[in-house]
Design an enzyme around this catalytic site. Structure first.
Site, mmCIF file in Angstrom:
data_model
loop_
_atom_site.group_PDB
_atom_site.id
_atom_site.type_symbol
_atom_site.label_atom_id
_atom_site.label_comp_id
_atom_site.label_asym_id
_atom_site.label_seq_id
_atom_site.Cartn_x
_atom_site.Cartn_y
_atom_site.Cartn_z
ATOM 1 C CG ASP A 128 40.287 43.695 45.565
ATOM 2 O OD1 ASP A 128 39.689 44.634 44.620
ATOM 3 O OD2 ASP A 128 40.036 43.872 46.547
ATOM 4 N NE ARG A 131 37.457 43.760 39.294
ATOM 5 C CZ ARG A 131 36.739 44.897 39.856
ATOM 6 N NH1 ARG A 131 37.488 45.273 41.195
ATOM 7 N NH2 ARG A 131 35.662 45.285 39.594
ATOM 8 C CG HIS A 155 37.401 45.939 48.427
ATOM 9 N ND1 HIS A 155 37.677 45.204 47.330
ATOM 10 C CD2 HIS A 155 35.916 46.307 48.192
ATOM 11 C CE1 HIS A 155 36.666 44.899 46.796
ATOM 12 N NE2 HIS A 155 35.665 45.744 47.014
#
Length: 298
Positions: A128, A131, A155
């Site tokens: 995460d 990204r 998540h």
């Protein structure tokens, strides 16, 4: 492969002997060994300092991470039970989805075995952050190596909350940019699943993110005093028992949670934080209930 790895044990992956042979040719000090089947699991785990669990089925188009629960929950339970028996002091990195449930499952199994150390159990949410850093750098034309966006919550879907107001170096975002970036970061896994059209999920970017988190853990175990990563861990930062946030890593695992990331949030972030809590709470409770119904022998 990190130069900090003295031995790398591979267990029950596809073509494990071939993969082990391939990796063993890398010019690092690591000794690579392969193990297959339940009979070899104990030997695979003995003396290990870091256990990484990516095992399970990947998502396909139309599937949510929660659809994976029935298969992956049992896999994580059994592997963590073996960890408890053979290397109870190891750092445990849980990648198997749904992480919001599998980490609580792991915690319950370790409690049943009498070896639970909350400082050494990690849900790997690094992808995460990877990204978020990538998408923000692209949108704002920033040098990627300098960009750091903390991502908190969980998540999966709306439980993934990138704190864009805490971006380093400091960057300004319009309301539209905040909405677009947040939604893209939350749905990035689905973006890959759909692009692969049934041929897999985000395995390559996940491998990159997992390697980063392993490297950080090894640096911490080696005594580096400046190691910070986001991870889904037992936490008192909110009323939820588990929560992803930045943590400081040390030789004994989580040295400190970083509460400052949750202070001074924007109105958008505060609302998103409150909105994610019911879904994250339900996922945590689902994992705990699963583990408590299917107890393992101490």
């Amino acid at each position: 492969m990190s130069p900090l790895v003295s031995d790398l044990h591979l267990y029950d992956i596809a073509n494990v002997k071939g993969v082990a042979a391939d990796i063993s040719h890398c010019n690092t000090p690591s000794q690579v060994r392969d193990f297959t089947g339940a009979a070899e699991l104990a030997n695979c785990l003995k003396g290990v300092d870091v256990v990484v669990i990516p095992a399970g089925v990947p998502r396909k188009p139309g599937m949510t991470r929660d659809d994976l629960f029935n298969i992956n929950a049992g896999i994580v339970r059994d592997l963590v039970s073996a960890v408890a028996d053979n290397c109870p002091g190891a750092f445990i990195h849980i990648i198997s989805n749904p992480v919001n449930s599998t980490v609580p499952i792991a915690a319950e199994v370790l409690k049943q075995k009498g070896v639970y150390d909350p400082k050494k159990l990690f849900g790997v949410t690094t992808l995460d952050v990877v990204r978020a850093n990538t998408f923000v750098a692209q949108r704002k034309n920033l040098k990627l190596i300098d960009v750091d966006v903390p991502v908190v919550g969980g998540h999966a879907g709306i439980t993934i909350l990138p704190l864009l107001s805490k971006t380093k170096p400091s960057a300004s975002f319009t309301g539209e940019e905040i909405e677009e970036l947040t939604v893209r970061i939350q749905n990035a896994g689905t973006e890959v699943v759909e692009a692969k059209a049934g041929a897999g999920s985000a395995t390559l970017s996940m491998a990159y993110a997992a390697a980063r988190f392993v490297e950080s853990s090894l640096r911490a175990l080696d005594g580096d005093g400046d190691v910070y990563e986001c991870s889904f861990v037992q936490s008192d930062l909110t009323e939820l028992p588990f929560f992803a946030s930045r943590v400081k890593l040390g030789r004994k695992g989580v040295e400190a949670l970083i509460p400052s990331d949750l202070q001074g949030l924007t109105e958008y972030e505060q609302k998103a934080l409150e909105a994610l809590k019911p879904e994250l709470k339900a996922s945590i409770e689902k994992g705990i209930a699963f583990a408590q119904k299917q107890t393992v022998a101490a």
